[in-house]
Enzyme design. Structure first.
Site, short mmCIF file in Angstrom:
data_model
loop_
_atom_site.label_atom_id
_atom_site.label_comp_id
_atom_site.label_asym_id
_atom_site.label_seq_id
_atom_site.Cartn_x
_atom_site.Cartn_y
_atom_site.Cartn_z
CG ASN A 157 -1.74 1.19 1.41
OD1 ASN A 157 -1.82 2.03 0.51
ND2 ASN A 157 -2.38 1.31 2.56
CE LYS A 203 -0.32 3.25 4.71
NZ LYS A 203 -0.29 3.33 6.15
CG HIS A 226 -5.92 1.88 5.19
ND1 HIS A 226 -5.52 2.85 6.08
CD2 HIS A 226 -4.90 1.01 5.08
CE1 HIS A 226 -4.29 2.58 6.48
NE2 HIS A 226 -3.88 1.46 5.90
CD GLU A 239 -3.13 5.50 6.71
OE1 GLU A 239 -3.11 5.56 5.46
OE2 GLU A 239 -2.21 4.97 7.38
CD GLU A 276 -3.74 -2.55 7.24
OE1 GLU A 276 -2.61 -2.73 6.78
OE2 GLU A 276 -4.41 -1.54 6.98
N GLY A 283 2.27 2.21 10.80
CA GLY A 283 3.22 3.32 10.68
C GLY A 283 3.92 3.69 11.98
CB SER A 320 5.02 -1.78 12.06
OG SER A 320 4.60 -0.46 12.30
P1 PGA Z 1 2.65 0.24 7.67
O1 PGA Z 1 1.18 0.46 7.02
O2 PGA Z 1 3.19 -1.04 7.10
O3 PGA Z 1 3.44 1.45 7.23
O4 PGA Z 1 2.46 0.16 9.14
C1 PGA Z 1 0.34 -0.62 6.76
C2 PGA Z 1 -0.95 -0.12 6.17
O5 PGA Z 1 -1.39 0.97 6.57
O6 PGA Z 1 -1.57 -0.77 5.31
#
Ligand code: PGA
Length: 252
Positions: free
Chosen positions: A9, A11, A97, A99, A169, A175, A215
């Site tokens: 992803n 982003k 997601h 976010e 997740e 992140g 992460s």
């Molecule tokens: P990350 O994000 O691996 O940077 O923690 C995962 C995601 O948001 O899909």
């Protein structure tokens, strides 16, 4: 045997040129490995979709959008429909997601409309669920995830549900560098599979791919992917570097 999947992803990162460069680099590395190990998916921003889908070898690298409109077409300035995404050669789309849930206030009903539009346009939803830190600390993580699944997905009929990929997740792991432990991931993935079994039966539950995200990187992917109910990863930060991302794929 359910499908093993590693999805990157991206982003809101990478100019068009940089995105194409990264996709080609991953494609090149993917050619050199046993591509039957895992399905490799790249989820770049909308403006990269068409170029990336046409430049990669589509039998070894697949493409996903990161979002879709909850409306089919028409006067919705700034939105991108499922049909438009499909027309670029894209096969998958991330939905729900954290976010999007948090910053764009997408609720279960909106996400359910998105999933239905994706399915009716022959796109595979990668449906994200996961709890916030306070919800875990107060012991509500199982009920949060259960409600996200029930309200977002469980109105689908069995044939449609069978097409969906799930991604667990935990929001506190995204992140932050704080990965869920393999035991925490396994515990939640097993719980999710059991909910799917209750709703759709054992065969569907056994065939549903459940990815872990938060992460996940080359150094921890191996032990996460070894868990019996973890079928791969949805990778954010670590998907922006070709070798790191392919090392995650190789950890199967
Ligand atoms: P990350 O994000 O691996 O940077 O923690 C995962 C995601 O948001 O899909």
């Amino acid at each position: 045997m359910r499908k093993k999947i590693v999805a990157g992803n991206w982003k809101m990162n990478n100019s068009l040129n940089k995105g194409i460069e990264l996709a080609l680099e991953i494609n090149e590395l993917a050619r050199r490995i046993d591509s039957h190990k895992a399905i490799i998916i790249l989820a770049p921003p909308f403006i990269h979709l068409s170029d990336v889908s046409h430049l990669v070898d589509r039998d070894i690298v697949h493409v996903a959008a990161q979002n879709v409109s909850d409306q089919p077409k028409g006067a919705y300035t700034g939105e991108v429909s499922a049909a438009m995404i499909h027309s670029t050669g894209t096969e998958y789309c991330i939905v729900g997601h954290s976010e999007r849930r948090k910053y764009y206030h997408e609720d279960d009903a909106t996400l359910n409309r998105k999933v239905n539009l994706l399915l009716s346009n022959n796109l595979t939803p990668i449906f994200c669920i996961g709890e916030e830190l306070e919800q875990r600390q107060s012991g509500n993580h199982f009920s949060v995830v259960e409600n996200q699944l029930k309200n977002g997905l469980f109105s689908l009929n069995i044939a449609d549900f069978a097409k969906v990929v799930l991604a667990y997740e935990p929001v506190w792991a995204i992140g932050t560098g704080l990965t869920a432990s393999p035991e925490q991931a396994q515990e939640m993935h097993a719980f999710i599979r059991q909910l799917v079994e209750k709703q759709y039966g054992k065969d569907i539950a056994e065939a549903t791919s459940i990815l872990y995200g938060g992460s996940c990187k080359a150094s921890n992917a191996g032990e996460l992917f070894r868990q019996p109910d973890v079928d791969g990863g949805l990778i954010g930060g670590a998907s922006l570097e070709a070798k790191e991302f392919m090392d995650i794929v190789q950890s199967f």
